[in-house]
Design an enzyme around this catalytic site. Structure first.
Site, mmCIF file in Angstrom:
data_model
loop_
_atom_site.group_PDB
_atom_site.id
_atom_site.type_symbol
_atom_site.label_atom_id
_atom_site.label_comp_id
_atom_site.label_asym_id
_atom_site.label_seq_id
_atom_site.Cartn_x
_atom_site.Cartn_y
_atom_site.Cartn_z
ATOM 1 N N LYS A 55 -2.197 -0.897 -4.037
ATOM 2 C CA LYS A 55 -3.071 0.102 -3.915
ATOM 3 C C LYS A 55 -1.956 1.425 -3.243
ATOM 4 C CE LYS A 55 -5.981 1.544 -0.352
ATOM 5 N NZ LYS A 55 -6.268 2.037 0.842
ATOM 6 N N LYS A 103 0.648 -0.891 0.134
ATOM 7 C CA LYS A 103 -0.309 0.034 -0.357
ATOM 8 C C LYS A 103 0.991 1.622 -0.064
ATOM 9 C CE LYS A 103 -3.551 2.387 2.110
ATOM 10 N NZ LYS A 103 -4.505 2.279 3.808
HETATM 11 C C1 PBG Z 1 -7.175 2.828 5.286
HETATM 12 C C2 PBG Z 1 -7.888 3.195 4.532
HETATM 13 C C3 PBG Z 1 -7.654 4.189 3.291
HETATM 14 C C4 PBG Z 1 -7.891 3.368 2.176
HETATM 15 C C5 PBG Z 1 -8.638 2.164 2.450
HETATM 16 N N1 PBG Z 1 -7.997 1.877 3.474
HETATM 17 C C6 PBG Z 1 -7.291 5.632 3.288
HETATM 18 C C7 PBG Z 1 -5.797 5.465 3.749
HETATM 19 O O1 PBG Z 1 -4.839 5.058 3.672
HETATM 20 O O2 PBG Z 1 -5.722 6.903 4.249
HETATM 21 C C8 PBG Z 1 -8.048 4.291 0.677
HETATM 22 C C9 PBG Z 1 -9.223 3.610 -0.107
HETATM 23 C C10 PBG Z 1 -9.479 4.351 -0.842
HETATM 24 O O3 PBG Z 1 -8.971 5.710 -1.772
HETATM 25 O O4 PBG Z 1 -10.195 4.482 -2.296
HETATM 26 N N2 PBG Z 1 -8.315 2.865 6.344
#
Ligand code: PBG
Length: 331
Positions: free
Chosen positions: A256, A203
């Site tokens: 991601k 991520k």
């Molecule tokens: C954290 C989380 C995020 C997303 C999914 N899980 C936000 C982040 O890391 O700030 C982002 C998903 C998206 O942008 O569609 N709980």
């Protein structure tokens, strides 16, 4: 004779255009196909009843109370969607994110309600503290730092509460070290050995999460997420992250965002051969929506081209706010 009247032809042994002359022949040789089976729909669940509040930066995406979330899942099931990913908007936040393991909070209630009403839909729950902390960070803060191990202890409590509510898959999205192993162990100790883990393994610290933070009210009040989310410049490190999560017991690994990281999806799939998910995130969705609303792109085509690209890169599972639209478009 003019060139158009000429009947002479080139001595070509291969004419690649032959396989593009009709829709039937194009379909015959198509290499990449999309199916609703591979789409996972993210949903934002809040408290109250009868709430269906559109997220301003994500047209077509809503904050839903539990009753409305159940309706949405059942409509999505009608479109062919068989898995949903739940995020929670708690009624109150504190510095340690304790609402993340409250059995009566929106996500836990939604898991129970969805499994009761539409049992064949897979319920996946996002596990992170950022929606639950008053400072908006993904973990417990000690001495101005996100403290890894105390955060993992909180994530374990959240994940086991989701499993106890009936989640099929828990999905830690926090990027703390060691959380997959700790969650696996705790699930097994409590008799949830059948609950799978989909880890947000690679991520990245991305600008494309902006609209999500509107939807989930989870923007950090100070600082950023660079101390735990990955540097967009790194690919080898992504493979180490994925390898570690697999060693700790991840069943599905995720990359991601999706579009700026197609190379990572391909490399992860090739290196490990594990079920690989790609998250087409909020900012990727919002860009297409904004351009479409301005009449600058053909949205249905851009949507399918995008999802096809993610699939072609190697993703087995695509998490997307377009899940329902895409399922209908390919029906
Ligand atoms: C954290 C989380 C995020 C997303 C999914 N899980 C936000 C982040 O890391 O700030 C982002 C998903 C998206 O942008 O569609 N709980």
């Amino acid at each position: 004779m003019s060139p158009t009247q000429s009947r002479t032809s080139l001595a070509l042994t291969r004419r690649l255009r032959r396989l593009r002359t009709s829709e039937s022949i194009r379909a015959l040789v198509r290499e990449t196909r999309l199916s609703p089976d591979m789409f996972m729909l993210p949903l934002f669940v809040c408290g109250g009843e009868g709430v269906r509040r559109e997220v301003s930066s994500m047209p077509g995406v809503f904050n839903l109370s539990v009753d409305e979330a159940v309706k949405e899942v059942s409509a999505a099931r009608g479109d062919g969607i068989k898995s949903v990913l739940l995020f929670g908007l708690p009624d109150h936040k504190d510095d340690i994110g304790s609402a993340s393991y409250d059995m009566e909070a929106p996500v836990q209630s939604a898991i129970r309600a969805i499994k009761r009403e539409i049992p064949d839909v897979l319920v996946v729950s996002d596990v992170c503290l950022c929606e639950y902390t008053d400072h908006g960070h993904c973990g417990v803060i000690i001495d101005n730092e996100i403290a890894n191990d105390p955060t993992v202890a909180q994530l374990v409590r959240a994940a086991t509460s989701h499993a106890a509510a009936g989640a099929d898959i828990v999905a830690p999205s926090d990027m703390m070290d060691g959380r997959v192993g700790a969650i696996r162990q705790a699930l097994d100790d409590r008799g949830h050995e059948h609950v799978a883990i989909m880890s947000y393994a690679a991520k990245y610290c991305s600008a494309f999460y902006g609209p999500f933070r509107d939807a989930a009210g989870s923007a950090p009040k100070f600082g950023d997420r660079r101390s735990h989310q990955m540097d967009p410049a790194n690919a080898e490190e992504a493979l180490r992250e994925v390898e570690q999560d697999i060693e700790e017991g991840a069943d599905i690994v995720m990359v991601k965002p999706a579009l700026p990281y197609l190379d990572i999806i391909t490399r992860v799939k090739e290196a490990f051969g594990y079920p690989t998910a790609a998250y087409h995130v909020s900012g990727e969705y919002a860009m297409l929506k904004a351009a479409a609303r301005n009449g600058w792109i053909d949205e249905p085509r851009a949507m399918l081209e995008t999802l096809t690209g993610i699939r072609r890169a190697g993703a087995d599972i695509i998490i997307t706010y377009y899940a329902r639209d895409a399922a209908r478009a390919i029906a």
